[in-house]
Design a protein around this motif. Structure first.
Motif, PDB file in Angstrom:
ATOM      1  N   ILE A   1       0.836  -1.203   0.000  1.00  0.00           N
ATOM      2  CA  ILE A   1       0.000   0.000   0.000  1.00  0.00           C
ATOM      3  C   ILE A   1       0.871   1.253   0.000  1.00  0.00           C
ATOM      4  CG2 ILE A   1      -1.549   1.346   1.497  1.00  0.00           C
ATOM      5  CD1 ILE A   1      -2.874  -1.437   2.209  1.00  0.00           C
ATOM      6  N   GLU A   2       1.880   1.252   0.855  1.00  0.00           N
ATOM      7  CA  GLU A   2       2.754   2.427   0.921  1.00  0.00           C
ATOM      8  C   GLU A   2       3.556   2.591  -0.377  1.00  0.00           C
ATOM      9  OE1 GLU A   2       5.552   2.260   4.111  1.00  0.00           O
ATOM     10  OE2 GLU A   2       6.313   4.287   3.720  1.00  0.00           O
ATOM     11  N   GLY A   3       4.041   1.465  -0.890  1.00  0.00           N
ATOM     12  CA  GLY A   3       4.884   1.527  -2.089  1.00  0.00           C
ATOM     13  C   GLY A   3       4.120   2.003  -3.317  1.00  0.00           C
ATOM     14  N   VAL A   4       2.913   1.489  -3.501  1.00  0.00           N
ATOM     15  CA  VAL A   4       2.122   1.904  -4.669  1.00  0.00           C
ATOM     16  C   VAL A   4       1.732   3.372  -4.547  1.00  0.00           C
ATOM     17  CG1 VAL A   4      -0.099   1.605  -5.841  1.00  0.00           C
ATOM     18  CG2 VAL A   4       1.253  -0.390  -5.232  1.00  0.00           C
ATOM     19  N   THR A   5       1.377   3.788  -3.342  1.00  0.00           N
ATOM     20  CA  THR A   5       0.986   5.188  -3.138  1.00  0.00           C
ATOM     21  C   THR A   5       2.165   6.111  -3.444  1.00  0.00           C
ATOM     22  OG1 THR A   5      -0.592   4.458  -1.470  1.00  0.00           O
ATOM     23  CG2 THR A   5      -0.014   6.804  -1.459  1.00  0.00           C
ATOM     24  N   ASN A   6       3.336   5.766  -2.931  1.00  0.00           N
ATOM     25  CA  ASN A   6       4.527   6.589  -3.209  1.00  0.00           C
ATOM     26  C   ASN A   6       4.836   6.642  -4.701  1.00  0.00           C
ATOM     27  OD1 ASN A   6       4.866   7.139  -0.528  1.00  0.00           O
ATOM     28  ND2 ASN A   6       6.428   5.558  -0.187  1.00  0.00           N
ATOM     29  N   LEU A   7       4.663   5.522  -5.364  1.00  0.00           N
ATOM     30  CA  LEU A   7       4.938   5.476  -6.806  1.00  0.00           C
ATOM     31  C   LEU A   7       4.052   6.463  -7.554  1.00  0.00           C
ATOM     32  CD1 LEU A   7       6.605   3.709  -8.879  1.00  0.00           C
ATOM     33  CD2 LEU A   7       4.527   2.342  -9.137  1.00  0.00           C
ATOM     34  N   LEU A   8       2.765   6.504  -7.196  1.00  0.00           N
ATOM     35  CA  LEU A   8       1.849   7.415  -7.889  1.00  0.00           C
ATOM     36  C   LEU A   8       2.163   8.877  -7.568  1.00  0.00           C
ATOM     37  CD1 LEU A   8      -1.130   5.056  -7.580  1.00  0.00           C
ATOM     38  CD2 LEU A   8      -0.484   6.166  -9.713  1.00  0.00           C
ATOM     39  N   VAL A   9       2.620   9.120  -6.350  1.00  0.00           N
ATOM     40  CA  VAL A   9       3.043  10.483  -5.981  1.00  0.00           C
ATOM     41  C   VAL A   9       4.296  10.869  -6.781  1.00  0.00           C
ATOM     42  CG1 VAL A   9       3.965  11.898  -4.098  1.00  0.00           C
ATOM     43  CG2 VAL A   9       2.029  10.354  -3.671  1.00  0.00           C
ATOM     44  N   ASN A  10       5.258   9.963  -6.824  1.00  0.00           N
ATOM     45  CA  ASN A  10       6.544  10.294  -7.457  1.00  0.00           C
ATOM     46  C   ASN A  10       6.455  10.390  -8.979  1.00  0.00           C
ATOM     47  OD1 ASN A  10       7.719  10.343  -4.938  1.00  0.00           O
ATOM     48  ND2 ASN A  10       8.402   8.203  -5.029  1.00  0.00           N
ATOM     49  N   VAL A  11       5.705   9.477  -9.595  1.00  0.00           N
ATOM     50  CA  VAL A  11       5.677   9.451 -11.065  1.00  0.00           C
ATOM     51  C   VAL A  11       4.679  10.458 -11.628  1.00  0.00           C
ATOM     52  CG1 VAL A  11       5.195   8.020 -13.100  1.00  0.00           C
ATOM     53  CG2 VAL A  11       6.408   7.032 -11.143  1.00  0.00           C
ATOM     54  N   LEU A  12       3.517  10.567 -11.001  1.00  0.00           N
ATOM     55  CA  LEU A  12       2.462  11.406 -11.581  1.00  0.00           C
ATOM     56  C   LEU A  12       2.085  12.612 -10.719  1.00  0.00           C
ATOM     57  CD1 LEU A  12       0.003   8.680 -12.952  1.00  0.00           C
ATOM     58  CD2 LEU A  12       1.588  10.070 -14.272  1.00  0.00           C
ATOM     59  N   GLY A  13       2.740  12.771  -9.574  1.00  0.00           N
ATOM     60  CA  GLY A  13       2.417  13.922  -8.726  1.00  0.00           C
ATOM     61  C   GLY A  13       1.036  13.847  -8.103  1.00  0.00           C
ATOM     62  N   LYS A  14       0.499  12.632  -7.919  1.00  0.00           N
ATOM     63  CA  LYS A  14      -0.844  12.473  -7.359  1.00  0.00           C
ATOM     64  C   LYS A  14      -0.847  12.810  -5.868  1.00  0.00           C
ATOM     65  CE  LYS A  14      -2.894  11.057 -11.123  1.00  0.00           C
ATOM     66  NZ  LYS A  14      -3.920  11.898 -11.760  1.00  0.00           N
ATOM     67  N   ASN A  15      -2.012  13.178  -5.395  1.00  0.00           N
ATOM     68  CA  ASN A  15      -2.209  13.492  -3.975  1.00  0.00           C
ATOM     69  C   ASN A  15      -2.353  12.196  -3.180  1.00  0.00           C
ATOM     70  OD1 ASN A  15      -3.046  14.357  -1.471  1.00  0.00           O
ATOM     71  ND2 ASN A  15      -4.935  15.341  -2.174  1.00  0.00           N
ATOM     72  N   PRO A  16      -1.437  11.895  -2.257  1.00  0.00           N
ATOM     73  CA  PRO A  16      -1.562  10.620  -1.535  1.00  0.00           C
ATOM     74  C   PRO A  16      -2.837  10.541  -0.686  1.00  0.00           C
ATOM     75  CG  PRO A  16       0.162  11.989  -0.558  1.00  0.00           C
ATOM     76  CD  PRO A  16      -0.248  12.668  -1.834  1.00  0.00           C
ATOM     77  N   ALA A  17      -3.322  11.678  -0.196  1.00  0.00           N
ATOM     78  CA  ALA A  17      -4.473  11.651   0.726  1.00  0.00           C
ATOM     79  C   ALA A  17      -5.710  11.015   0.109  1.00  0.00           C
ATOM     80  CB  ALA A  17      -4.790  13.069   1.194  1.00  0.00           C
ATOM     81  N   THR A  18      -5.837  11.112  -1.219  1.00  0.00           N
ATOM     82  CA  THR A  18      -7.010  10.522  -1.868  1.00  0.00           C
ATOM     83  C   THR A  18      -6.635   9.349  -2.774  1.00  0.00           C
ATOM     84  OG1 THR A  18      -6.843  12.237  -3.546  1.00  0.00           O
ATOM     85  CG2 THR A  18      -8.431  12.614  -1.769  1.00  0.00           C
ATOM     86  N   THR A  19      -5.451   8.782  -2.549  1.00  0.00           N
ATOM     87  CA  THR A  19      -5.047   7.598  -3.307  1.00  0.00           C
ATOM     88  C   THR A  19      -5.492   6.355  -2.541  1.00  0.00           C
ATOM     89  OG1 THR A  19      -3.178   8.720  -4.340  1.00  0.00           O
ATOM     90  CG2 THR A  19      -3.053   6.315  -4.183  1.00  0.00           C
ATOM     91  N   VAL A  20      -6.282   5.535  -3.204  1.00  0.00           N
ATOM     92  CA  VAL A  20      -6.867   4.349  -2.573  1.00  0.00           C
ATOM     93  C   VAL A  20      -6.249   3.091  -3.188  1.00  0.00           C
ATOM     94  CG1 VAL A  20      -9.016   3.058  -2.238  1.00  0.00           C
ATOM     95  CG2 VAL A  20      -9.025   5.560  -2.092  1.00  0.00           C
ATOM     96  N   VAL A  21      -5.878   2.146  -2.333  1.00  0.00           N
ATOM     97  CA  VAL A  21      -5.330   0.865  -2.790  1.00  0.00           C
ATOM     98  C   VAL A  21      -6.125  -0.253  -2.123  1.00  0.00           C
ATOM     99  CG1 VAL A  21      -3.265  -0.598  -2.901  1.00  0.00           C
ATOM    100  CG2 VAL A  21      -3.012   1.891  -2.909  1.00  0.00           C
ATOM    101  N   THR A  22      -6.586  -1.206  -2.910  1.00  0.00           N
ATOM    102  CA  THR A  22      -7.220  -2.385  -2.315  1.00  0.00           C
ATOM    103  C   THR A  22      -6.477  -3.635  -2.795  1.00  0.00           C
ATOM    104  OG1 THR A  22      -8.857  -2.613  -4.084  1.00  0.00           O
ATOM    105  CG2 THR A  22      -9.516  -1.322  -2.160  1.00  0.00           C
ATOM    106  N   ILE A  23      -6.426  -4.621  -1.911  1.00  0.00           N
ATOM    107  CA  ILE A  23      -5.741  -5.885  -2.217  1.00  0.00           C
ATOM    108  C   ILE A  23      -6.767  -7.018  -2.140  1.00  0.00           C
ATOM    109  CG2 ILE A  23      -3.929  -7.491  -1.466  1.00  0.00           C
ATOM    110  CD1 ILE A  23      -2.560  -5.037  -0.090  1.00  0.00           C
ATOM    111  N   ASP A  24      -6.872  -7.781  -3.218  1.00  0.00           N
ATOM    112  CA  ASP A  24      -7.724  -8.978  -3.206  1.00  0.00           C
ATOM    113  C   ASP A  24      -6.821 -10.200  -3.112  1.00  0.00           C
ATOM    114  OD1 ASP A  24      -9.925  -7.357  -3.693  1.00  0.00           O
ATOM    115  OD2 ASP A  24     -10.022  -7.833  -5.823  1.00  0.00           O
ATOM    116  N   GLU A  25      -7.096 -11.044  -2.133  1.00  0.00           N
ATOM    117  CA  GLU A  25      -6.365 -12.311  -2.019  1.00  0.00           C
ATOM    118  C   GLU A  25      -7.285 -13.412  -2.549  1.00  0.00           C
ATOM    119  OE1 GLU A  25      -3.596 -12.306   1.679  1.00  0.00           O
ATOM    120  OE2 GLU A  25      -5.440 -11.260   2.267  1.00  0.00           O
ATOM    121  N   VAL A  26      -6.848 -14.048  -3.626  1.00  0.00           N
ATOM    122  CA  VAL A  26      -7.692 -14.977  -4.366  1.00  0.00           C
ATOM    123  C   VAL A  26      -7.256 -16.411  -4.065  1.00  0.00           C
ATOM    124  CG1 VAL A  26      -8.432 -15.655  -6.692  1.00  0.00           C
ATOM    125  CG2 VAL A  26      -8.015 -13.238  -6.180  1.00  0.00           C
ATOM    126  N   ASP A  27      -8.214 -17.239  -3.704  1.00  0.00           N
ATOM    127  CA  ASP A  27      -7.961 -18.661  -3.455  1.00  0.00           C
ATOM    128  C   ASP A  27      -7.249 -19.304  -4.656  1.00  0.00           C
ATOM    129  OD1 ASP A  27      -9.414 -20.862  -1.415  1.00  0.00           O
ATOM    130  OD2 ASP A  27      -8.830 -21.642  -3.390  1.00  0.00           O
TER     131      ASP A  27
END
Lengths: 68, 68, 68, 68, 68, 68
Positions: free
Chosen positions: C22-48
């Motif tokens: 979650i932290e890594g993807v959020t930082n990537l979007l901030v660093n590459v595209l200048g996105k606002n981390p406060a409204t960056t949402v990440v969800t993880i699905d764990e699939v059987d």
């Protein structure tokens, strides 16, 4: 903090209609679940009618058929 | 074998920036979870600003407002 | 404002590893595209592993095979 | 009542090929799980090759490389 | 024929609340876009709080912090 | 390189049935579009019947009603 994705066929939904969908879904999540609207995200995908199937058929073909 | 979908507003991300996202997310999954990069898939959806809402409002409208 | 969905097979990713993703993807979007981390949402699905296929086979079956 | 989303790279799939995918997936769900085709929905997303990555690289770049 | 996916954190939404979301979203699509409710599909994903991040942090951690 | 996501209601699909879906969808993409099966990924989501709506109603409620 909810995330909502709405998929509709691309058939000319206006900017105003999309605004109504976004506002309506956000309000629904606030009212039913008490979610914070500030972090509620809604995205709308408009899908080409050749790329949408129901009942095994493309919507672009279904639209050509007379309604019974 | 992970699959990652990134949704961003369509605001002119360049081919190079997308390449950086793809490479960065893939490396993250390799480094954190030991995943095989060869079968790690990343897709990026660029969503029209009329079709993205936050706080109940379209991004296309939010962008017009002066920042506080 | 980006939204990222990560799908991985359910194989014991720890809470700490998920936090790193979650932290890594959020930082990537901030660093590459200048996105606002406060409204960056990440969800993880764990699939059987019975519910994930690659090369036409279930991962639960692939995991049983000896590596070449 | 199933919902199926198929993501492919945008490389000229024809209307007829998309119809085959929609019909084929619907039949599969009917045959394997006894699902009702009338409420089986299939959508196809065609993703720009700059927006699809595998092995950490954009498909638009991978396509340029000679096959081994 | 629309398809809507709602993702919320798993925090005890009741069956009745989910029914309200399903009915509310369906009505919204009927009222705003004139869609046929009979083929409008809504799915709800309840995501573990360890698997949802905002602002680069897991919701399970954010929930522990005192509100300002 | 396609990615396919199949959502079905959680009603006891067996491991064998899921294997058939994965194999069938993969073969379809190979046969119709000439895709490489080795990088074709299929995931199956089994959704609780309280969390799936059609026609504005939960499937868990619809299943209780007598068929006409």
């Amino acid at each position: 903090m909810p995330y909502v994705n709405i998929k509709i066929t691309k058939e000319g939904a206006t900017k105003e209609q999309k605004a109504e969908l976004i506002e309506g879904v956000t309000n629904l999540l606030v009212n039913v679940l008490g979610k914070n609207p500030a972090t509620t995200v809604v995205t709308i995908d408009e899908v080409d009618m050749d790329n949408w199937g129901i009942g095994g058929q493309q919507v672009s073909e279904l639209r050509k058929k007379p309604k019974p």
